[in-house]
Design a protein around this motif. Structure first.
Motif, PDB file in Angstrom:
ATOM      1  N   UNK A  21      77.752  -3.960  15.644  1.00  0.00           N
ATOM      2  CA  UNK A  21      78.941  -3.589  16.427  1.00  0.00           C
ATOM      3  C   UNK A  21      80.243  -3.807  15.666  1.00  0.00           C
ATOM      4  N   UNK A  22      80.211  -4.594  14.620  1.00  0.00           N
ATOM      5  CA  UNK A  22      81.417  -4.773  13.800  1.00  0.00           C
ATOM      6  C   UNK A  22      81.734  -3.515  13.006  1.00  0.00           C
ATOM      7  N   UNK A  23      80.725  -2.653  12.805  1.00  0.00           N
ATOM      8  CA  UNK A  23      80.923  -1.445  11.990  1.00  0.00           C
ATOM      9  C   UNK A  23      80.677  -0.141  12.748  1.00  0.00           C
ATOM     10  N   UNK A  24      80.369  -0.229  14.046  1.00  0.00           N
ATOM     11  CA  UNK A  24      80.086   0.968  14.842  1.00  0.00           C
ATOM     12  C   UNK A  24      80.915   0.964  16.124  1.00  0.00           C
ATOM     13  N   UNK A  25      81.134   2.132  16.675  1.00  0.00           N
ATOM     14  CA  UNK A  25      81.881   2.267  17.917  1.00  0.00           C
ATOM     15  C   UNK A  25      80.934   2.486  19.086  1.00  0.00           C
ATOM     16  N   UNK A  26      81.207   1.817  20.199  1.00  0.00           N
ATOM     17  CA  UNK A  26      80.367   2.001  21.380  1.00  0.00           C
ATOM     18  C   UNK A  26      80.510   3.416  21.945  1.00  0.00           C
ATOM     19  N   UNK A  27      81.583   4.114  21.605  1.00  0.00           N
ATOM     20  CA  UNK A  27      81.783   5.480  22.095  1.00  0.00           C
ATOM     21  C   UNK A  27      80.697   6.440  21.589  1.00  0.00           C
ATOM     22  N   UNK A  28      80.069   6.095  20.460  1.00  0.00           N
ATOM     23  CA  UNK A  28      78.987   6.929  19.933  1.00  0.00           C
ATOM     24  C   UNK A  28      77.660   6.681  20.654  1.00  0.00           C
ATOM     25  N   UNK A  29      77.561   5.581  21.415  1.00  0.00           N
ATOM     26  CA  UNK A  29      76.305   5.174  22.016  1.00  0.00           C
ATOM     27  C   UNK A  29      76.318   5.164  23.541  1.00  0.00           C
ATOM     28  N   UNK A  30      77.506   5.257  24.138  1.00  0.00           N
ATOM     29  CA  UNK A  30      77.628   5.232  25.598  1.00  0.00           C
ATOM     30  C   UNK A  30      78.494   6.398  26.039  1.00  0.00           C
ATOM     31  N   UNK A  31      78.039   7.132  27.044  1.00  0.00           N
ATOM     32  CA  UNK A  31      78.841   8.204  27.630  1.00  0.00           C
ATOM     33  C   UNK A  31      79.653   7.588  28.772  1.00  0.00           C
ATOM     34  N   UNK A  32      80.859   7.171  28.458  1.00  0.00           N
ATOM     35  CA  UNK A  32      81.686   6.480  29.437  1.00  0.00           C
ATOM     36  C   UNK A  32      82.084   7.378  30.605  1.00  0.00           C
ATOM     37  N   UNK A  33      82.074   8.688  30.413  1.00  0.00           N
ATOM     38  CA  UNK A  33      82.414   9.612  31.501  1.00  0.00           C
ATOM     39  C   UNK A  33      81.327   9.659  32.570  1.00  0.00           C
ATOM     40  N   UNK A  34      80.111   9.294  32.221  1.00  0.00           N
ATOM     41  CA  UNK A  34      79.014   9.372  33.189  1.00  0.00           C
ATOM     42  C   UNK A  34      78.767   8.041  33.911  1.00  0.00           C
ATOM     43  N   UNK A  35      79.557   7.017  33.597  1.00  0.00           N
ATOM     44  CA  UNK A  35      79.371   5.731  34.265  1.00  0.00           C
ATOM     45  C   UNK A  35      79.780   5.839  35.726  1.00  0.00           C
ATOM     46  N   UNK A  36      79.094   5.125  36.571  1.00  0.00           N
ATOM     47  CA  UNK A  36      79.417   5.119  37.992  1.00  0.00           C
ATOM     48  C   UNK A  36      79.724   3.687  38.436  1.00  0.00           C
TER      49      UNK A  36
END
Length: 96
Positions: A21-36
């Motif tokens: 996680x120090x070298x990667x973005x969570x945006x590449x692994x989680x679709x934040x638009x689909x969270x409920x």
């Protein structure tokens, strides 16, 4: 429209995950638009926090007794209070 996300790798320990996680973005692994949103479950309170001012000498005696009995000071205070509120219980804590 859902975003295409990458699959999370398997981590053998927290250090590996931390490095990842120090070298990667969570945006590449989680679709934040689909969270409920979900409601948190109702968990009844089992204890209340109380701020209590005690004279220094009294607290020192309680702290000394808790060390002698090898119990946390908070636990000893709870035991003292519980003992003194039980019906037909001794009104004084035996310090020995």
């Amino acid at each position: 429209m859902t975003k295409q996300t990458k699959t999370l790798p398997h981590f053998n320990n927290e250090d590996e995950e931390r490095e990842f996680w120090a070298t990667h973005s969570s945006e590449d692994y989680v679709d934040f638009d689909s969270l409920v949103s979900v409601a948190a479950p109702h968990i009844p309170r089992t204890a209340d926090a109380v701020f209590l001012r005690l004279p220094h000498d009294l607290f020192a005696q309680i702290e000394k007794l808790s060390l002698e009995r090898k119990v946390p000071t908070e636990t000893l205070i709870q035991e003292i209070l519980a003992l003194n509120f039980k019906p037909n219980a001794s009104r004084h804590l035996n310090a020995s």
